[in-house]
Design a protein around this motif. Structure first.
Motif, PDB file in Angstrom:
ATOM      1  N   GLU A 150     -44.834  18.525  56.745  1.00 54.85           N
ATOM      2  CA  GLU A 150     -43.930  18.430  57.724  1.00 54.85           C
ATOM      3  C   GLU A 150     -43.659  19.789  58.458  1.00 54.85           C
ATOM      4  O   GLU A 150     -42.536  20.524  58.234  1.00 54.85           O
ATOM      5  CB  GLU A 150     -42.616  17.917  57.017  1.00 54.85           C
ATOM      6  N   ALA A 151     -44.452  19.863  59.482  1.00 53.57           N
ATOM      7  CA  ALA A 151     -44.541  20.851  60.348  1.00 53.57           C
ATOM      8  C   ALA A 151     -44.841  20.825  61.834  1.00 53.57           C
ATOM      9  O   ALA A 151     -45.112  21.749  62.410  1.00 53.57           O
ATOM     10  CB  ALA A 151     -45.715  21.915  59.735  1.00 53.57           C
ATOM     11  N   ALA A 152     -44.296  19.554  62.373  1.00 51.90           N
ATOM     12  CA  ALA A 152     -44.492  19.286  63.804  1.00 51.90           C
ATOM     13  C   ALA A 152     -45.563  19.804  64.347  1.00 51.90           C
ATOM     14  O   ALA A 152     -45.607  20.161  65.279  1.00 51.90           O
ATOM     15  CB  ALA A 152     -43.065  20.001  64.204  1.00 51.90           C
TER      16      ALA A 152
ATOM     17  N   THR B 134     -38.554  11.821  62.551  1.00 50.26           N
ATOM     18  CA  THR B 134     -37.989  13.065  63.284  1.00 50.26           C
ATOM     19  C   THR B 134     -38.634  13.393  64.792  1.00 50.26           C
ATOM     20  O   THR B 134     -38.244  14.113  65.547  1.00 50.26           O
ATOM     21  CB  THR B 134     -37.821  14.510  62.534  1.00 50.26           C
ATOM     22  N   PHE B 135     -39.448  12.529  64.998  1.00 52.87           N
ATOM     23  CA  PHE B 135     -40.128  12.359  66.345  1.00 52.87           C
ATOM     24  C   PHE B 135     -40.260  11.006  67.057  1.00 52.87           C
ATOM     25  O   PHE B 135     -40.163   9.970  66.405  1.00 52.87           O
ATOM     26  CB  PHE B 135     -41.749  12.868  66.141  1.00 52.87           C
TER      27      PHE B 135
ATOM     28  N   GLU C 242     -47.417  26.282  66.878  1.00 53.84           N
ATOM     29  CA  GLU C 242     -46.082  26.380  67.193  1.00 53.84           C
ATOM     30  C   GLU C 242     -45.163  26.628  65.841  1.00 53.84           C
ATOM     31  O   GLU C 242     -45.666  26.389  64.677  1.00 53.84           O
ATOM     32  CB  GLU C 242     -45.511  24.944  67.556  1.00 53.84           C
TER      33      GLU C 242
ATOM     34  N   ARG D 226     -42.384  25.875  62.896  1.00 53.60           N
ATOM     35  CA  ARG D 226     -42.155  24.645  62.556  1.00 53.60           C
ATOM     36  C   ARG D 226     -40.663  24.157  62.901  1.00 53.60           C
ATOM     37  O   ARG D 226     -39.696  25.079  63.233  1.00 53.60           O
ATOM     38  CB  ARG D 226     -42.013  24.740  60.980  1.00 53.60           C
ATOM     39  N   GLU D 227     -40.453  23.071  63.515  1.00 56.57           N
ATOM     40  CA  GLU D 227     -39.025  22.532  64.145  1.00 56.57           C
ATOM     41  C   GLU D 227     -38.984  21.295  63.630  1.00 56.57           C
ATOM     42  O   GLU D 227     -39.792  20.510  63.459  1.00 56.57           O
ATOM     43  CB  GLU D 227     -39.082  22.836  65.471  1.00 56.57           C
ATOM     44  N   ASN D 228     -37.603  20.968  63.644  1.00 54.65           N
ATOM     45  CA  ASN D 228     -37.265  19.497  63.585  1.00 54.65           C
ATOM     46  C   ASN D 228     -37.683  18.892  62.241  1.00 54.65           C
ATOM     47  O   ASN D 228     -37.655  17.639  62.458  1.00 54.65           O
ATOM     48  CB  ASN D 228     -37.420  18.851  64.710  1.00 54.65           C
ATOM     49  N   THR D 229     -37.670  19.441  61.228  1.00 58.11           N
ATOM     50  CA  THR D 229     -38.081  18.787  59.843  1.00 58.11           C
ATOM     51  C   THR D 229     -37.099  18.176  59.409  1.00 58.11           C
ATOM     52  O   THR D 229     -35.655  18.748  59.503  1.00 58.11           O
ATOM     53  CB  THR D 229     -38.867  19.943  59.008  1.00 58.11           C
TER      54      THR D 229
END
Lengths: 256, 256, 256, 256
Positions: C123-125, C201-202, D244, D246-249
């Protein structure tokens, strides 16, 4: 273990034209592949485009259980008679391993029945990761979860091939593409394995995991020891009795 | 519903030579098939072997969404140029329904990539039962569990075809054989359905369930309304940035 | 066009717990999906985990042609009785669209017959590119060659699923993995489509191409208008006469 | 050749209840099968329903490369814990050969993911002809074009199974039905072969061609010598650098 007789066929043009490529494959790509197959105790010969009949005489093919094929820039130079000869041997059970740009060879296109020369490509020395999809497959034995190749030519989907019997490898490319890099087919009695890696400017066939795949594939593709060759064609006598007399056949019509 | 344009192609030789066959198909096999397809509101034309270019000019094919093919005794008379033209249209999305002895046509063999002319056969007017294997398939809608044909030519396995995408029908023959009588393939963007029944000396195409299968197959094989046509070939610019400069490409080598 | 009745099922837990997720899907993921399906004129209802019987009563399922399933963190809370109920409806022809982490749901695992909860994940966007593999498929109509999602959870092979009937999408992930992101199966009379994207989350289900895939999939998975339901079980009377009297059956043995 | 360890499992009820059956299989069906497998030099043990844990303890299964399964009237007596144990071993690579009415066993139904107990059947001692469809397959080596069994129970389509990986045999029955009598699947790392013949009241397992199929199938199903066992689950570190942070996990969301 039966003695498998392999013929490794190579166009053998790049290696003669470019010193950089000759340094990677001093004995030609065919020489490299033949060498690691011989280490398995297989009986291996080689053949190349510029030999008479491309080295693939009827006699050679009849003594070949598995044919390995590497070609790239001169697919059109392979004469149709030899293509037909290879095709008939595949129908009769000879295995065929098609490597890299062999996807656009006459023989692979004929066996696919589709425009398998069509795909995306980019020659940028980018990273490729081959992911193993089917670890239970005989071709996958001893092959790791993934193989990282630091520099390869990119091939990208859509690859215009028939739905594969088995999907062995998927490739990831640094530039964003994916590719079905290891696929199998059966045509007639012959088993076929297409395996993507092996651009001529990189030492891909020196990689031990790539070698492992090809070594396994040769064993997998070799014809079975006792394949039933059904007597096809006209079968006048049924196995079971028919309830009616024959009537209204074309044979009868043609007599009247 | 999109308007599907169908061309029904027939060799149209048996019907002209034998009164017994002409009585079954007074308008030819193509006429019979065209008639029941028109009842579905489809736009249908016909073409036959002895027309110029076999009736399959480039213009006709470009206006054809689905081509139905019946041939038997004169496969070799179909010129290669027309075969190639049909092939290219299949690659580009035209559907193809191959009937009965069309298994040995040049176009079906080319699309199979194998010796699909090979099978067992017997012309003895025996019973055939077609069993439906995949009732959820679009081609199976409204088709019963089985179709009994009182008289048909026998085709028996091994039928030398590639592994089908879908297996719709299996046939039982009175004399003891079985056959994969309804199989699908995708080649390029084109969908292909091979359907076995339809020997010229029997009124098979007048059977309403056989008609139902062909009617469904035409709709199934019609090209989708919005198929992505990927731009294949060289892709110089990657979607994602590469970590290294390009190096050691064949293009560079060729310059030096 | 037949009227297709869709039920969109969602766990509906993440959206109630995290403001950040609620902002993406204020009506829940089910609300978002139901809304774009309704734009197609489909008859859509929703159901969620915390409703009685998870909203999937026998009555609801009997009025459902296609069930869409999104679940992630509470697969074990789905009671076996409801799983069995959904399973029986799939056997009887109800379509099933399984989204994202639904790969680990009880119902998908039961239909796969394998440990489809097993895969790699991160889970790393990161970036995901979905490549379309089968542009001729009904689910692919109007879908571009590739779909780039700027942020998604990674799923990587080996995904422990059976060999798919059709392989629609392959995903490329920035971190180096690939994944079979769109696969189909038939189980009984029911058609199943698994589609990978859609981490909570997206805003993936707001993407018009992702919506196009799901909208197409619903139409593809809807049961055919006239599927043959074969009478299975004991068939005392054969279609064709047998050559011998019955003998030595277990029924006879049990009487003696 | 690796040493393959086989366990032959049999319900072993019919043979104890009916003298007529005991005369055919004095050592039980398992005894007959074990005997001809031992002739190949395989390491074979047997297990039966009424043994403790049905003879399939964890220890026995861990020492089993290929499990052969025959059951008919007492599928429900096999306890779920043992079914689960067998299932886990298949996922991990143990081969499974399911014979005849084993199609309705708990383990085969679980691996199919569909109602594989559903089919047509008739116990009338009729003729069966098994046609070999795939002579190039390892299971087909030494097997003739067709096998005629003078008396067998009929199984007829539609057999509610997933699309097979390979279709090895099709059966013709005197009464008019057909059946997919030899099919393969892969589930997890395990290879599965279902083979239809073998009704308990007929001496089918004494037929040398039937024995040949089972002997080949055991070798085919044995786990590969070096299967990659991918480390699945969470993969925190990507193989390739991400562009990038990591964000919003969900992990982050859960912390806030």
């Amino acid at each position: 273990m039966q003695d498998i007789r392999v013929t490794v066929w190579n166009e053998y043009l790049h290696e003669t034209r470019h010193e950089a490529i000759r340094q990677i494959y001093p004995e030609g790509i065919h020489g490299c592949i033949a060498a690691f197959l011989r280490q398995d105790g297989l009986s291996v010969r080689t053949a190349t485009l510029r030999e008479a009949e491309h080295g693939l005489t009827q006699a050679v093919l009849e003594e070949t259980d598995v044919l390995v094929w590497w070609g790239h820039m001169a697919h059109q130079e392979v004469v149709d008679e030899v293509v037909e000869r290879v095709y008939r041997r595949v129908m009769d059970g000879m295995g065929l391993i098609v490597l890299h740009s062999g996807h656009a060879s006459k023989i692979f296109m004929k066996l696919c029945g589709t425009n398998s020369d069509q795909l995306k490509w980019r020659e940028a020395a980018e990273k490729e990761i081959l992911w193993l999809m089917d670890p239970a497959h005989p071709i996958a034995q001893g092959v790791p979860d993934h193989i990282l190749l630091p520099h390869e030519e990119m091939y990208g989907e859509t690859f215009i091939i028939p739905k594969p019997d088995d999907l062995l490898f998927l490739s990831w490319f640094e530039g964003g593409e994916v590719f079905r890099s290891g696929v199998t087919y059966t045509r007639g009695l012959g088993k076929i394995f297409y395996f993507r890696p092996g651009h001529e400017t990189f030492p891909t066939y020196h990689h031990k995991d790539i070698q492992r795949v090809i070594r396994n594939a040769v064993r997998w593709a070799a014809p079975g020891p006792a394949m039933a060759r059904a007597r096809l064609g006209q079968v006048k006598e049924p196995l079971m009795p028919l309830s009616e007399q024959r009537e209204n056949t074309l044979e009868q019509l043609n007599r009247t």
